[in-house]
Design a protein around this motif. Structure first.
Motif, PDB file in Angstrom:
ATOM      1  N   ILE A 225     -19.796   5.806  -6.381  1.00 40.21           N
ATOM      2  CA  ILE A 225     -18.816   4.711  -6.339  1.00 40.21           C
ATOM      3  C   ILE A 225     -17.415   5.276  -6.115  1.00 40.21           C
ATOM      4  O   ILE A 225     -16.646   4.767  -5.297  1.00 40.21           O
ATOM      5  CB  ILE A 225     -18.872   3.896  -7.645  1.00 40.21           C
ATOM      6  N   ARG A 226     -17.084   6.352  -6.819  1.00 39.65           N
ATOM      7  CA  ARG A 226     -15.774   6.975  -6.658  1.00 39.65           C
ATOM      8  C   ARG A 226     -15.590   7.539  -5.254  1.00 39.65           C
ATOM      9  O   ARG A 226     -14.522   7.389  -4.647  1.00 39.65           O
ATOM     10  CB  ARG A 226     -15.622   8.094  -7.691  1.00 39.65           C
ATOM     11  N   LEU A 227     -16.610   8.179  -4.727  1.00 44.02           N
ATOM     12  CA  LEU A 227     -16.513   8.775  -3.399  1.00 44.02           C
ATOM     13  C   LEU A 227     -16.385   7.712  -2.313  1.00 44.02           C
ATOM     14  O   LEU A 227     -15.639   7.887  -1.347  1.00 44.02           O
ATOM     15  CB  LEU A 227     -17.726   9.672  -3.142  1.00 44.02           C
ATOM     16  N   ARG A 228     -17.105   6.621  -2.452  1.00 42.01           N
ATOM     17  CA  ARG A 228     -16.994   5.544  -1.458  1.00 42.01           C
ATOM     18  C   ARG A 228     -15.607   4.919  -1.507  1.00 42.01           C
ATOM     19  O   ARG A 228     -15.042   4.552  -0.476  1.00 42.01           O
ATOM     20  CB  ARG A 228     -18.081   4.495  -1.705  1.00 42.01           C
ATOM     21  N   ALA A 242      -4.755  14.869  -3.212  1.00 51.15           N
ATOM     22  CA  ALA A 242      -4.604  14.949  -4.672  1.00 51.15           C
ATOM     23  C   ALA A 242      -4.403  13.562  -5.278  1.00 51.15           C
ATOM     24  O   ALA A 242      -4.959  13.250  -6.343  1.00 51.15           O
ATOM     25  CB  ALA A 242      -3.434  15.866  -5.031  1.00 51.15           C
ATOM     26  N   GLU A 243      -3.598  12.730  -4.616  1.00 54.53           N
ATOM     27  CA  GLU A 243      -3.353  11.371  -5.122  1.00 54.53           C
ATOM     28  C   GLU A 243      -4.620  10.529  -5.075  1.00 54.53           C
ATOM     29  O   GLU A 243      -4.889   9.746  -6.001  1.00 54.53           O
ATOM     30  CB  GLU A 243      -2.237  10.719  -4.305  1.00 54.53           C
ATOM     31  N   ASN A 251     -10.495  14.538 -11.845  1.00 49.45           N
ATOM     32  CA  ASN A 251      -9.397  15.245 -12.510  1.00 49.45           C
ATOM     33  C   ASN A 251      -8.783  16.343 -11.656  1.00 49.45           C
ATOM     34  O   ASN A 251      -7.608  16.668 -11.812  1.00 49.45           O
ATOM     35  CB  ASN A 251      -9.879  15.840 -13.834  1.00 49.45           C
ATOM     36  N   HIS A 252      -9.586  16.924 -10.773  1.00 51.21           N
ATOM     37  CA  HIS A 252      -9.104  18.061  -9.991  1.00 51.21           C
ATOM     38  C   HIS A 252      -9.356  17.834  -8.499  1.00 51.21           C
ATOM     39  O   HIS A 252     -10.487  17.553  -8.089  1.00 51.21           O
ATOM     40  CB  HIS A 252      -9.797  19.346 -10.440  1.00 51.21           C
TER      41      HIS A 252
END
Length: 280
Positions: A225-228, A242-243, A251-252
């Motif tokens: 979900i985060r990657l999409r 980074a943003e 986190n990184h």
């Protein structure tokens, strides 16, 4: 009932593995296909009107209006139009991408031949529209035709899998609640014990139930979900890598880039560069 197919004198030519072919047929009684050794690809049909008859060498099943059938690789198959009907259907031969394989785990009608039933008219029309797009793009020949064809096929498989999960294997309410939660608040630093406590389950029971019901762990789903979402931000914003990593819950930035590259096959910076070049 299936003798007219099994004992057809002519063996149909097998398909070319890896070549996606599709179409729409309207066939009266007498239409039949015989592939006694099966094929190396999957064969998907969607019955619009009438019904089709499928046989695997030992058993027979029907595919009436409102159903899809999926013949798996290596399955001997014979199919055609039974008496007193005209079979109108969409069809497609394809070799799936690796990440499509979970979408193909449908209930078996008979050995080697799977099916799904659509009773929701809106969902059925949505599926028909996706199939129509698949055929349209597959007939075109331009820079984006292949990608559009693959996207249309993936939409078809997603719609079928979604229907099966919702109608035949509905999600446990606790799993459904978790999916909705992580889909809406994907930026939050969730962990399995915390999510398990929210639905009053032990961490081990929750993890097992979620995996059984969805086919992946809760953290795998959250990661996807985060990657999409990060892909959408790469495509639609000018945020830095980074943003974007921070925006979607990583986190990184370095870890985010590694995860993105593993999922999409290219680092986020390269993905954005290619996207910009494609638009020029």
């Amino acid at each position: 009932m299936s003798e007219f197919m099994c004992y057809s004198a002519q063996e149909n030519r097998t398909t070319i593995p890896g070549k996606l072919v599709s179409g729409r047929y309207r066939q009266p009684y007498g239409y039949r296909v015989k592939r006694s050794k099966g094929t190396k690809d999957y064969y998907l049909t969607m019955t619009l009107h009438g019904k089709g008859l499928f046989h695997n060498g030992n058993e027979t099943c029907e595919c009436p209006e409102g159903e899809i059938s999926l013949i798996t690789p290596g399955t001997p198959h014979y199919y055609g139009t039974p008496e007193n009907t005209v079979w109108e259907f969409y069809w497609c031969h394809f070799v799936p991408k690796e990440d499509w394989l979970p979408l193909l785990k449908l209930p078996e009608a008979i050995k080697g031949i799977r099916f799904a039933r659509f009773d929701n008219e809106k969902e059925w029309l949505h599926l028909a529209g996706a199939f129509n797009s698949l055929i349209h793009y597959n007939e075109e020949s331009h820079l984006f035709s292949e990608r559009l064809t693959v996207n249309a096929l993936e939409e078809i498989l997603l719609l079928i899998s979604k229907n099966v999960r919702e109608t035949q294997y509905p999600l446990d309410p606790r799993v459904e609640k978790t999916v909705k939660l992580i889909s809406k608040h994907f930026k939050e630093p969730f962990n399995v014990p915390e999510l398990a406590a929210m639905v009053n389950l032990s961490a081990s029971r929750f993890a097992h139930l979620f995996k059984i019901q969805t086919g992946e762990s809760v953290m795998e789903m959250l990661n996807k979900i985060r990657l999409r979402q990060s892909r959408k931000l790469l495509e639609t914003t000018s945020l830095t890598i980074a943003e974007i990593a921070e925006e979607v819950g990583f986190n990184h930035p370095f870890y985010f880039s590694r995860q993105f590259a593993a999922f999409y096959g290219t680092p986020p910076a390269v993905f954005r560069k290619h996207m910009i070049l494609a638009l020029k």
